[in-house]
Design a protein around this motif. Sequence first.
Motif, mmCIF file in Angstrom:
data_model
loop_
_atom_site.group_PDB
_atom_site.id
_atom_site.type_symbol
_atom_site.label_atom_id
_atom_site.label_comp_id
_atom_site.label_asym_id
_atom_site.label_seq_id
_atom_site.Cartn_x
_atom_site.Cartn_y
_atom_site.Cartn_z
ATOM 1 N N MET A 288 34.840 34.292 27.418
ATOM 2 C CA MET A 288 34.510 34.923 26.132
ATOM 3 C C MET A 288 34.245 33.864 25.080
ATOM 4 O O MET A 288 34.702 32.727 25.182
ATOM 5 C CB MET A 288 35.677 35.812 25.673
ATOM 6 N N ARG B 86 27.548 38.900 33.812
ATOM 7 C CA ARG B 86 28.970 39.123 34.069
ATOM 8 C C ARG B 86 29.652 37.791 34.341
ATOM 9 O O ARG B 86 29.270 37.065 35.274
ATOM 10 C CB ARG B 86 29.173 40.068 35.252
ATOM 11 N N ASP C 43 35.534 36.181 34.603
ATOM 12 C CA ASP C 43 36.698 37.012 34.275
ATOM 13 C C ASP C 43 36.362 38.493 34.191
ATOM 14 O O ASP C 43 37.192 39.319 33.813
ATOM 15 C CB ASP C 43 37.332 36.551 32.964
ATOM 16 N N THR D 34 34.177 39.971 32.197
ATOM 17 C CA THR D 34 33.573 40.395 30.934
ATOM 18 C C THR D 34 32.057 40.210 30.990
ATOM 19 O O THR D 34 31.534 39.415 31.770
ATOM 20 C CB THR D 34 34.140 39.586 29.765
ATOM 21 N N SER D 35 31.368 40.957 30.150
ATOM 22 C CA SER D 35 29.907 40.902 30.121
ATOM 23 C C SER D 35 29.433 40.227 28.837
ATOM 24 O O SER D 35 29.986 40.474 27.757
ATOM 25 C CB SER D 35 29.318 42.313 30.200
#
Length: 750
Positions: free
Chosen positions: A1, A39, A42, A44-45
Amino acid sequence: MAPNNAFQSNDQPQEVIHGEITRVRFKSEGTGWSVADVRMKDGTSVNVVGILSGVDEGDSVEITGIWKRHPKYGPQFEAASCVRMVPKTISGILAFLSSGFIKGIGREIAGRLVTKFGIHTLDIIDESPERLLEVQGIGEKRVQQIISCWKEHQAIREVMIFLQGHGITPGTATRIYRKYGSQAINVVKENPYRLATEVWGVGFLTADAIAQKLGFELTSPARIDAGILFAFAQAADDGHMYLPRTEALARSRKLLSVSDELIEGGIDVALEAGRLLALNTPNVALYRPSAYEDEIEAAKKIRAIMSTFRSLKTGSFEKELELAQANLSIDLAPGQIQALRLAYCEKIAVITGGPGTGKTTILRTLLRMVSRYSSRIMLAAPTGRAAKRMSEVCDFPASTVHRLLEIDPETWEFNRNADSPLKCDMLILDEASMLDASMLHSVLDALPLSASLVLVGDVDQLPSVACGDVLNSTINSGVVPVARLTDIYRQAGGAQSMIVANAHMINRGVYPHVLENGYNGDFGFFVNEDPELALEKILDLVTNEIPALAGFDPINDIQVLAPMKKGTLGVHRINKELQKRLNPDGREIPGGHGLRENDKIICLKNYHAEEIYNGDIGVIIAHDEEEHAVLIAFGDRVVSYDYNELDQLGLAYATTVHKSQGSEMKCVVIALANEHFIMLQRSICYTAATRGKKLVCIVGTKKALATAVRTSTTRKRHSLLAQMLRNTAANVPVAAPAVWESDNSNHALG
């Protein structure tokens, strides 16, 4: 992120992220700029924007860039480079190998490999490739092919990472790597401007963008020199043989955005180094050396041929004419006889005229007359399509100019030249309006002084795509005998052809005989003020109405022509829409720039090894993912293109009018709308209308058609061929470039 403070500054250092592309929301076919979901490891996108050329959904990627916050879409990762990575999962490995990325491995072989070796498949290819022999269908030859491609993939990866951040496509990056090998990055870093002249597909603007990122100053000598020379290359693309010094300055200023003083100095440096030559015309003509040589040597050779006795010994013109007319069961008109007399009696002659004026009849008669005295007669045309048509209508073998001169596919040089001339007594060149200066120079260089030359073409059509104004200059010089045919003789099916009649009206600047939203004989006109509705009409004409009306095949018999590439009624948009309708189920080619099996395509770059040239049209008949090969049928010949060469091809359901030169189709559908206002010229409209043999349809607006018909002014091409022909005729020396006097010094150019 993204870190919490990732969006606070535009000056943060670049980061690297790894993930899998799960969805491509948008992708520009022209630039590769995309919006995609990635993606992360982890789960997340991340929304990624930027140039993502050469990758697709399902690919594992390494992306270098910076975090930004979009006011509407929120946090985004702006990509500077994106490179396909070696995947780590079985499904990823299978997708990676099935994509055809490694030559020798397609979907079926990929499945067998993954079944056999599982998660270790790529390690086996990398470290123990001999074990690939354990897989059914893989032999020694294929193993070596896979090893070679894998090594190249590993070597090119670093080059890809470096270059893709500068907007260079994988295909172009591959050509850069193959040009410079392991030194590719060093070459680019040392002088990226070399790419603009040494690697096809890379222009000055791309090279300049790379240079700016590498820290090259706007005022660096390398940039000034490259920009000036690129200005001349652009001028050549516009058809110019030279530039007046004032225009060279203006073009360079627009390109470089530096002071005139720096550009003037750069021009002087190029003159001193021999990269440019100057002639003392009223405005001082600046030539590239090769362009100057093309014109001056062509002028010299034409004069030399005209002053030499010919090897072809023939009988009385009147007697031979009588015999030929009786043999062909024809009765030529006085104007045709005069043109024939020039071609039969003169060392060099030009025959020009529009459709239906009898050029073909004159050629057939001429061949019947001279072939009684010599078997060394040659026919040629600039393009394969023109040569094929010439051979068919004259019932005599004809070739392309490149084949005539026996081009070497490795060196791109002609084997037929002054040292090894053509063995002919007469050469007839058809579609001479398409001859560029370099081609004329090469033909004349290989032509014996004792031979005769006949140039046949329509001087009112568009000039050559490449630089020069050969046919027009030759005619305007007043040195070469010219026969201009004006009377119309050809008729279609015993009735007046409206294609021929309207073409001549357009050429005279007269609004043609058309019926709005209908057909006047073999000429249709359909009025649509709304470009979207006009596009729909074009699509319906090609896919439904014309095939039902005339039985024409939409792909092989119908050609859509447009003056421009961009816009609603531009070539790009029309091609995409016709591809959807005519080839909706064609199998997509991996990395093929949107090309599919069964697509109609056009060659954008000469492929000398296979004698396929810029403008040739074919159909994709198959592609082999394992061999990275696409098979294309050009007429009765099948040619193979590597995946990395597919950017040299484009869709051809629609082409520009310029690209249609030298060809005839059963039916042409012409887009002519107000959005084409920059290109609405009589020569374009006339050239387009004369491409159709059986049916011509214009779709657009009355205003656009009227504008095109009345706009006779075309951009003048800078050429001194006519003057050189006159000067050599008067024994005025023009061979040596003049001395250019600058403010600082004199530069004698030899």
